[in-house]
Design an enzyme around this catalytic site. Sequence first.
Site, PDB file in Angstrom:
ATOM      1  N   HIS A   1      88.081  53.043  45.893  1.00  0.00           N
ATOM      2  CA  HIS A   1      87.190  52.422  44.984  1.00  0.00           C
ATOM      3  C   HIS A   1      85.793  52.466  45.196  1.00  0.00           C
ATOM      4  CE1 HIS A   1      86.787  50.208  41.117  1.00  0.00           C
ATOM      5  NE2 HIS A   1      87.015  49.348  41.540  1.00  0.00           N
TER       6      HIS A   1
ATOM      7  N   ASN B   1      86.340  40.185  42.212  1.00  0.00           N
ATOM      8  CA  ASN B   1      86.180  41.408  41.445  1.00  0.00           C
ATOM      9  C   ASN B   1      85.034  42.561  42.072  1.00  0.00           C
ATOM     10  OD1 ASN B   1      84.806  43.450  39.155  1.00  0.00           O
ATOM     11  ND2 ASN B   1      87.122  42.962  38.526  1.00  0.00           N
ATOM     12  N   SER B   2      85.768  43.641  42.291  1.00  0.00           N
ATOM     13  CA  SER B   2      84.674  44.443  43.070  1.00  0.00           C
ATOM     14  C   SER B   2      83.347  44.693  42.566  1.00  0.00           C
ATOM     15  CB  SER B   2      85.653  45.696  43.283  1.00  0.00           C
ATOM     16  OG  SER B   2      86.756  45.744  43.861  1.00  0.00           O
TER      17      SER B   2
ATOM     18  N   ARG C   1      94.940  50.240  48.093  1.00  0.00           N
ATOM     19  CA  ARG C   1      93.413  50.111  47.640  1.00  0.00           C
ATOM     20  C   ARG C   1      92.636  50.095  48.800  1.00  0.00           C
ATOM     21  NH1 ARG C   1      91.569  47.106  42.360  1.00  0.00           N
ATOM     22  NH2 ARG C   1      89.349  46.775  43.003  1.00  0.00           N
TER      23      ARG C   1
ATOM     24  N   ASP D   1      88.184  36.714  37.627  1.00  0.00           N
ATOM     25  CA  ASP D   1      89.191  37.722  38.594  1.00  0.00           C
ATOM     26  C   ASP D   1      88.733  37.589  40.197  1.00  0.00           C
ATOM     27  OD1 ASP D   1      90.659  39.818  39.418  1.00  0.00           O
ATOM     28  OD2 ASP D   1      88.972  41.462  38.887  1.00  0.00           O
TER      29      ASP D   1
ATOM     30  N   GLU E   1      95.278  46.004  47.556  1.00  0.00           N
ATOM     31  CA  GLU E   1      93.879  45.928  47.956  1.00  0.00           C
ATOM     32  C   GLU E   1      93.642  45.207  49.360  1.00  0.00           C
ATOM     33  OE1 GLU E   1      91.948  44.409  44.443  1.00  0.00           O
ATOM     34  OE2 GLU E   1      90.578  43.689  45.872  1.00  0.00           O
TER      35      GLU E   1
ATOM     36  N   ASP F   1      96.437  42.566  43.466  1.00  0.00           N
ATOM     37  CA  ASP F   1      95.089  42.111  44.197  1.00  0.00           C
ATOM     38  C   ASP F   1      95.424  42.199  45.531  1.00  0.00           C
ATOM     39  OD1 ASP F   1      93.741  41.582  41.966  1.00  0.00           O
ATOM     40  OD2 ASP F   1      93.729  39.372  42.028  1.00  0.00           O
TER      41      ASP F   1
ATOM     42  N   LYS G   1      90.080  37.051  46.454  1.00  0.00           N
ATOM     43  CA  LYS G   1      89.315  38.339  46.496  1.00  0.00           C
ATOM     44  C   LYS G   1      88.517  38.250  45.064  1.00  0.00           C
ATOM     45  CE  LYS G   1      90.350  40.106  42.870  1.00  0.00           C
ATOM     46  NZ  LYS G   1      90.651  41.296  42.028  1.00  0.00           N
TER      47      LYS G   1
ATOM     48  N   SER H   1      95.972  45.268  34.771  1.00  0.00           N
ATOM     49  CA  SER H   1      94.609  45.043  35.316  1.00  0.00           C
ATOM     50  C   SER H   1      94.375  43.626  35.592  1.00  0.00           C
ATOM     51  CB  SER H   1      93.371  45.416  34.187  1.00  0.00           C
ATOM     52  OG  SER H   1      92.205  44.846  34.769  1.00  0.00           O
ATOM     53  N   GLY H   2      94.126  43.378  36.672  1.00  0.00           N
ATOM     54  CA  GLY H   2      93.955  41.698  37.078  1.00  0.00           C
ATOM     55  C   GLY H   2      92.859  41.488  36.627  1.00  0.00           C
ATOM     56  N   LEU H   3      91.698  42.305  36.309  1.00  0.00           N
ATOM     57  CA  LEU H   3      90.285  41.678  35.687  1.00  0.00           C
ATOM     58  C   LEU H   3      90.824  41.170  34.417  1.00  0.00           C
ATOM     59  CD1 LEU H   3      87.338  41.044  35.275  1.00  0.00           C
ATOM     60  CD2 LEU H   3      87.371  43.606  34.855  1.00  0.00           C
TER      61      LEU H   3
ATOM     62  N   ASP I   1      98.417  45.664  39.269  1.00  0.00           N
ATOM     63  CA  ASP I   1      97.433  45.321  39.986  1.00  0.00           C
ATOM     64  C   ASP I   1      97.785  44.043  40.802  1.00  0.00           C
ATOM     65  OD1 ASP I   1      95.061  44.552  41.412  1.00  0.00           O
ATOM     66  OD2 ASP I   1      93.732  44.430  39.472  1.00  0.00           O
TER      67      ASP I   1
HETATM   68  C1  SPV Z   1      91.206  45.537  37.873  1.00  0.00           C
HETATM   69  O1  SPV Z   1      91.198  46.280  37.017  1.00  0.00           O
HETATM   70  O2  SPV Z   1      91.442  44.335  37.885  1.00  0.00           O
HETATM   71  C2  SPV Z   1      90.842  46.343  39.000  1.00  0.00           C
HETATM   72  C3  SPV Z   1      90.042  47.422  38.958  1.00  0.00           C
HETATM   73  O3  SPV Z   1      91.133  45.843  40.128  1.00  0.00           O
HETATM   74  S1  SPV Z   1      88.262  47.034  39.008  1.00  0.00           S
HETATM   75  O4  SPV Z   1      88.063  45.678  38.195  1.00  0.00           O
HETATM   76  O5  SPV Z   1      87.618  48.070  38.548  1.00  0.00           O
HETATM   77  O6  SPV Z   1      88.100  46.589  40.380  1.00  0.00           O
HETATM   78 MG    MG Z   2      91.838  43.913  40.032  1.00  0.00          MG
END
Ligand code: SPV
Ligand code: MG
Length: 308
Positions: A198, A132-133, A167, A68, A124, A97, A130, A56-58, A95
Site C-alpha cells: 500500500h 485508515n491509511s 498487506r 475506519d 494488514e 484490517d 488501526k 472494503s473496511g473503509l 478486508d
Molecule cells: C479499505 O478499502 O478499507 C482499504 C483500502 O483498506 S484503503 O482505504 O485504501 O486503505
Molecule cells: Mg481497510
Amino acid sequence: MRENLPVRTRPPAAGVAGAQLRGLLAEPEPSYLMGAHDGLSARIAAEAGFPAIWASGLCMSTILGCRDNDEVSWSELLDLTARMVEAGGVPVLVDADTGYGNFNTARRFAARAQRIGAAGICVEDKVFPKMNSFFGEQHPLAPIGEFCAKIAACRDCVDDEFVIVARVEALIAGAGMAEALRRAEAYREAGADAIFIHSRQRTVEEIAEFTREWGARLPLVIAPTTYYTVPAQTFAELGIAAVIWANHAMRASVAAMREACRALRRDGAAAVEPVITPLDELFSLMGYPELEADQAHYSSLAQKWVDS
Ligand code: SPV
Ligand code: MG
C-alpha cells in the site's frame, strides 16, 4: 439442487470462490477488483463486469455511520460481507484490517469468512485499532514475528484454496522501502498467497520500486486511490496481479445522495426525479422478474398438491 438458481439463493460451493480468486491473481494481466460495502453495491459491481469484489473496511464502516478505526465489530463486517457474497455472485476478498487483535481473533475471522463463502481475506500489519491509511500520521506497525504468526494461524484454519493476502503498511508508516521488502518476504515465508503493498503517494514511483525489487515472488495487489491518474498499462507493465478500486462506489454514492438531498430540499422531487434511478431499473437490477418467474413456478407446483 435446481439448475440455474439465482445467485442469492445458491449456496456457495466449498472452495470455489477461493479457487476463482486464485485464478484471477494468476492471470498475466492485472485483475480489477471493485470495492463494495453491501448487497446493492456488490450487485452493481458484478453487473458492471468486475470479476471480483473487495469488501472494503473503509466503505463498510462509512455506510454504517462509523470511522475506519475498527469502530465496527468484525461480526458486523462479515454480516455485510455475506450480503456481498450472496448478491454479487463473484469472489469476495474481505478486508480483515489487523485481524482484530491477536492470532486467535484473526483466525476466527478467517474461518468465519470462509464459512460465509468469501474467497479470501486481506490482513494488514498494523496495530489494533488501526486507522485508515489515508488519515493522519499515526500508523504503528505490528512486530513482524507476531504478524507472521497471525498469517500462519489463519492459514491453519482455512482450506487450501482460500486466499490470504498480507498487506504491508511500511510505506504508509514511513518505515521505508527496505522495511517494506523485509516484511513482504517474511509474510511470504509465513504462508501468504499474495502481498498487498500500500502507498499513499500521488505517483506510482514507490510502488514501481517495490515491484522491481520484489520480482515475481508472490502476486502483488495495489489500491491506487491516491495515484489514480496512472494508466492501466503501467500496472500491466509492472506485473501487478490485482488492482483494487477500493472506495469509488461508496464515494460516488455519497456525492449522489448529498446532491439529491440538497436538491430535494431546495427544489422538490420534480427536480430530482430525472437524475435518480427509476424504480423499474431498480427492480431489474435486484432480480424482481426472476422472483416473479419463481413465484409462477412454485405456484404451479403447489397446485399439483392441491389437485392431487
Ligand atoms: C479499505 O478499502 O478499507 C482499504 C483500502 O483498506 S484503503 O482505504 O485504501 O486503505
Ligand atoms: Mg481497510
